[in-house]
Scaffold this active site. Structure first.
Site, mmCIF file in Angstrom:
data_model
loop_
_atom_site.group_PDB
_atom_site.id
_atom_site.type_symbol
_atom_site.label_atom_id
_atom_site.label_comp_id
_atom_site.label_asym_id
_atom_site.label_seq_id
_atom_site.Cartn_x
_atom_site.Cartn_y
_atom_site.Cartn_z
ATOM 1 C CD GLU A 80 49.498 38.017 -23.579
ATOM 2 O OE1 GLU A 80 50.037 37.072 -22.963
ATOM 3 O OE2 GLU A 80 49.001 37.883 -24.713
ATOM 4 C CB THR A 120 45.360 40.828 -10.387
ATOM 5 O OG1 THR A 120 46.247 40.165 -9.491
ATOM 6 C CG2 THR A 120 46.168 41.896 -11.111
ATOM 7 C CG ASP A 121 46.015 39.419 -5.085
ATOM 8 O OD1 ASP A 121 46.528 39.172 -6.199
ATOM 9 O OD2 ASP A 121 46.040 38.599 -4.144
ATOM 10 C CD GLU A 122 49.934 38.550 -9.379
ATOM 11 O OE1 GLU A 122 50.983 38.898 -9.944
ATOM 12 O OE2 GLU A 122 49.425 37.420 -9.519
ATOM 13 C CE1 TYR A 144 48.405 39.942 -15.252
ATOM 14 C CE2 TYR A 144 49.163 39.550 -12.999
ATOM 15 C CZ TYR A 144 48.143 39.590 -13.935
ATOM 16 O OH TYR A 144 46.851 39.295 -13.559
ATOM 17 C CE LYS A 148 44.557 42.749 -14.858
ATOM 18 N NZ LYS A 148 43.508 42.356 -15.842
ATOM 19 N NE ARG A 208 51.967 34.783 -5.445
ATOM 20 C CZ ARG A 208 53.076 35.365 -4.977
ATOM 21 N NH1 ARG A 208 53.237 35.569 -3.680
ATOM 22 N NH2 ARG A 208 54.028 35.754 -5.812
HETATM 23 P P1 NAD Z 1 44.122 33.541 -19.202
HETATM 24 O O1 NAD Z 1 45.502 33.876 -19.623
HETATM 25 O O2 NAD Z 1 43.762 32.129 -18.915
HETATM 26 O O3 NAD Z 1 43.074 34.073 -20.296
HETATM 27 C C1 NAD Z 1 43.208 35.308 -20.946
HETATM 28 C C2 NAD Z 1 42.289 35.291 -22.164
HETATM 29 O O4 NAD Z 1 42.362 36.588 -22.792
HETATM 30 C C3 NAD Z 1 42.681 34.246 -23.224
HETATM 31 O O5 NAD Z 1 41.534 33.572 -23.683
HETATM 32 C C4 NAD Z 1 43.289 35.110 -24.344
HETATM 33 O O6 NAD Z 1 43.123 34.536 -25.637
HETATM 34 C C5 NAD Z 1 42.501 36.398 -24.192
HETATM 35 N N1 NAD Z 1 43.194 37.575 -24.753
HETATM 36 C C6 NAD Z 1 44.497 37.930 -24.551
HETATM 37 N N2 NAD Z 1 44.770 39.055 -25.224
HETATM 38 C C7 NAD Z 1 43.622 39.435 -25.843
HETATM 39 C C8 NAD Z 1 43.263 40.526 -26.687
HETATM 40 N N3 NAD Z 1 44.155 41.473 -27.033
HETATM 41 N N4 NAD Z 1 41.989 40.619 -27.156
HETATM 42 C C9 NAD Z 1 41.079 39.650 -26.820
HETATM 43 N N5 NAD Z 1 41.361 38.592 -26.055
HETATM 44 C C10 NAD Z 1 42.621 38.478 -25.557
HETATM 45 O O7 NAD Z 1 43.844 34.471 -17.927
HETATM 46 P P2 NAD Z 1 42.941 34.201 -16.633
HETATM 47 O O8 NAD Z 1 43.763 33.537 -15.613
HETATM 48 O O9 NAD Z 1 41.653 33.617 -17.065
HETATM 49 O O10 NAD Z 1 42.719 35.697 -16.149
HETATM 50 C C11 NAD Z 1 41.628 36.473 -16.638
HETATM 51 C C12 NAD Z 1 41.680 37.849 -16.027
HETATM 52 O O11 NAD Z 1 41.626 37.746 -14.605
HETATM 53 C C13 NAD Z 1 42.971 38.620 -16.338
HETATM 54 O O12 NAD Z 1 42.622 39.953 -16.592
HETATM 55 C C14 NAD Z 1 43.792 38.499 -15.072
HETATM 56 O O13 NAD Z 1 44.605 39.639 -14.910
HETATM 57 C C15 NAD Z 1 42.711 38.449 -14.024
HETATM 58 N N6 NAD Z 1 43.064 37.707 -12.788
HETATM 59 C C16 NAD Z 1 43.567 36.435 -12.862
HETATM 60 C C17 NAD Z 1 43.847 35.741 -11.687
HETATM 61 C C18 NAD Z 1 44.366 34.324 -11.714
HETATM 62 O O14 NAD Z 1 44.725 33.789 -10.657
HETATM 63 N N7 NAD Z 1 44.411 33.655 -12.859
HETATM 64 C C19 NAD Z 1 43.654 36.365 -10.443
HETATM 65 C C20 NAD Z 1 43.141 37.674 -10.404
HETATM 66 C C21 NAD Z 1 42.846 38.326 -11.593
HETATM 67 P P1 TYD Z 2 51.612 31.662 -10.517
HETATM 68 O O1 TYD Z 2 50.628 30.560 -10.671
HETATM 69 O O2 TYD Z 2 52.512 31.971 -11.678
HETATM 70 O O3 TYD Z 2 50.811 32.962 -10.035
HETATM 71 P P2 TYD Z 2 51.368 34.414 -9.528
HETATM 72 O O4 TYD Z 2 52.797 34.532 -9.783
HETATM 73 O O5 TYD Z 2 50.579 35.344 -10.375
HETATM 74 O O6 TYD Z 2 51.030 34.473 -8.067
HETATM 75 O O7 TYD Z 2 52.520 31.348 -9.275
HETATM 76 C C1 TYD Z 2 52.005 31.181 -7.976
HETATM 77 C C2 TYD Z 2 53.184 31.110 -7.027
HETATM 78 O O8 TYD Z 2 53.934 29.916 -7.296
HETATM 79 C C3 TYD Z 2 54.157 32.265 -7.182
HETATM 80 O O9 TYD Z 2 54.673 32.614 -5.889
HETATM 81 C C4 TYD Z 2 55.280 31.695 -8.026
HETATM 82 C C5 TYD Z 2 55.292 30.234 -7.644
HETATM 83 N N1 TYD Z 2 55.699 29.290 -8.711
HETATM 84 C C6 TYD Z 2 56.663 28.324 -8.438
HETATM 85 O O10 TYD Z 2 57.217 28.233 -7.330
HETATM 86 N N2 TYD Z 2 56.995 27.464 -9.455
HETATM 87 C C7 TYD Z 2 56.432 27.525 -10.696
HETATM 88 O O11 TYD Z 2 56.802 26.722 -11.581
HETATM 89 C C8 TYD Z 2 55.417 28.520 -10.952
HETATM 90 C C9 TYD Z 2 54.773 28.626 -12.299
HETATM 91 C C10 TYD Z 2 55.092 29.386 -9.915
#
Ligand code: NAD
Ligand code: TYD
Length: 339
Positions: A80, A120-122, A144, A148, A208
């Site tokens: 998630e 994640t860096d978070e 979240y 992680k 960010r």
């Molecule tokens: P996303 O939400 O787009 O995709 C998550 C996927 O995981 C979806 O396809 C969902 O169906 C699947 N999933 C969720 N719960 C599951 C379960 N219990 N079993 C099997 N599949 C399940 O996420 P994303 O943005 O592609 O991120 C992918 C990974 O990278 C995550 O672990 C996230 O923490 C990490 N990450 C994301 C970012 C970013 O900027 N998006 C940055 C750093 C790290």
């Molecule tokens: P997001 O894409 O949700 O990533 P994260 O919170 O994991 O960094 O958001 C990126 C940044 O943008 C974050 O500082 C929250 C901000 N944000 C808004 O200002 N408005 C929005 O509607 C959303 C979704 C995020």
């Protein structure tokens, strides 16, 4: 190599599978995904007929689902992933991100395979000045990020206790094609196209560090093949922007591509109530992956943003199905109207 990719129907996972099948045509990839609201098989439509690619619908928390799979390495994207949803209800975050990762670690232990955990860096929390390195303390601030961080701790414990060949990566904020429209970049583009208010949390001065998803996928490829078991790698492109800077750039590119006056879109910017616990600045030092694994980002931010805007403009069918489906309800609860 036989790869199990979990969460491969999401944003980064689908881009990673596409990258791997193109870079290593002899690899076999199983994509295991639960298909939550964020999972979308349309992200993989161009490759789902490849003979060396198999999709399995399933939950990483199901302990028997992997019994018959032959696996050399697991790359775990399944999670998630949206901070705002974790504020509304953290339950699925704990189930998937913590218990699900534990189950995958048990699988990696039994099968003696490599485990690449995409984190994640978070997990480091917020930093006003300077940068987090791989030894910095984990101080997560959102449910979240806490889930992680908990999964990262479990991975560490399986390396120390059970000799699992696990590696953790901690990447900064990704942008690019196939990102679910609840995240900032696609939300801004789609709201601009639909002339809806563009919500900017607080004063828009949160920072960010942005990386194109393809650069993240190339980094994961490098870590999978050249990384050392037990290590952690920060991944980032040294590209910090305040949210308001990023939003203005997105609107500039969108207006250029639509051939309209930029002010028609910047007028949609609406400062809204801040996110609770909103981290002020994420900033990581990626020197270790740059130096040890010789990885560097390739995508220029300005060009990457242009291409991303172009992708959403050219793929209306893809996002129309999402915004008219389950996401429509979430959007209404957040913004009180439909997109
Ligand atoms: P996303 O939400 O787009 O995709 C998550 C996927 O995981 C979806 O396809 C969902 O169906 C699947 N999933 C969720 N719960 C599951 C379960 N219990 N079993 C099997 N599949 C399940 O996420 P994303 O943005 O592609 O991120 C992918 C990974 O990278 C995550 O672990 C996230 O923490 C990490 N990450 C994301 C970012 C970013 O900027 N998006 C940055 C750093 C790290
Ligand atoms: P997001 O894409 O949700 O990533 P994260 O919170 O994991 O960094 O958001 C990126 C940044 O943008 C974050 O500082 C929250 C901000 N944000 C808004 O200002 N408005 C929005 O509607 C959303 C979704 C995020």
């Amino acid at each position: 190599m036989k790869l199990l990719v979990t969460g491969g129907a999401g944003f980064i996972g689908s881009n990673f599978i596409r990258h791997m099948l193109s870079a290593y045509p002899d690899y076999r990839i199983i994509n295991l995904d639960k298909l939550t609201y964020a999972g979308n098989l349309e992200n993989l439509q161009d490759i789902d007929k490849f003979p060396n690619y198999t999709f399995v619908k399933g939950d990483i928390g199901d302990s028997h689902i992997f019994d018959k799979m032959e696996i050399d390495a697991i790359v775990n994207f399944a999670a998630e992933s949206h901070v705002d949803r974790s504020i509304l209800d953290a339950t699925p975050f704990l189930k998937t991100n913590v218990i699900g990762t534990y189950n995958l670690l048990e699988t990696a232990r039994q099968k003696a395979c490599i485990f690449l955990h995409v984190s994640t860096d978070e997990v480091y929390g917020s930093i006003d000045r300077g940068f987090f390195n791989e030894d910095s303390r984990l101080l997560p601030n959102s449910p979240y990020a806490a889930s992680k961080a908990a999964s990262d701790m479990l991975v560490r414990s399986y390396v120390e206790t059970h000799d699992v060949m696990a590696i953790i990566t901690r990447c900064s904020n990704n942008y690019g094609p196939y990102q679910f429209p609840e995240k900032l970049f696609p939300l801004v583009i789609l709201n601009a196209l639909n002339r809806k208010p563009i919500p900017v949390y607080g004063d828009g001065m949160n920072v960010r560090d942005w990386i194109h998803v393809n650069d993240h996928c190339r980094a994961l490829d490098a870590v999978l093949h050249k990384g050392r078991a037990g290590d952690v790698y920060n991944i980032g492109a040294r590209c910090e922007r305040t949210n308001i800077e990023a939003v203005r750039l997105l609107l500039k590119k969108t207006s250029e591509q639509l051939g309209i006056d930029e002010q028609e879109l910047t007028g949609l910017i609406t400062f809204v109530k801040d996110r609770p616990g909103h981290d002020k600045r994420y900033a990581i030092d990626p020197s270790m992956i740059e130096g040890n694994l010789k990885w560097l980002p390739e995508k220029d931010f300005d060009k990457g943003v242009s291409e991303t805007v172009q992708w959403y403009l050219s793929n209306e069918k893809w996002w129309q199905r999402i915004v008219s489906g389950e996401y429509a309800e979430y959007y209404r609860t957040q913004y009180g109207e439909s997109i």
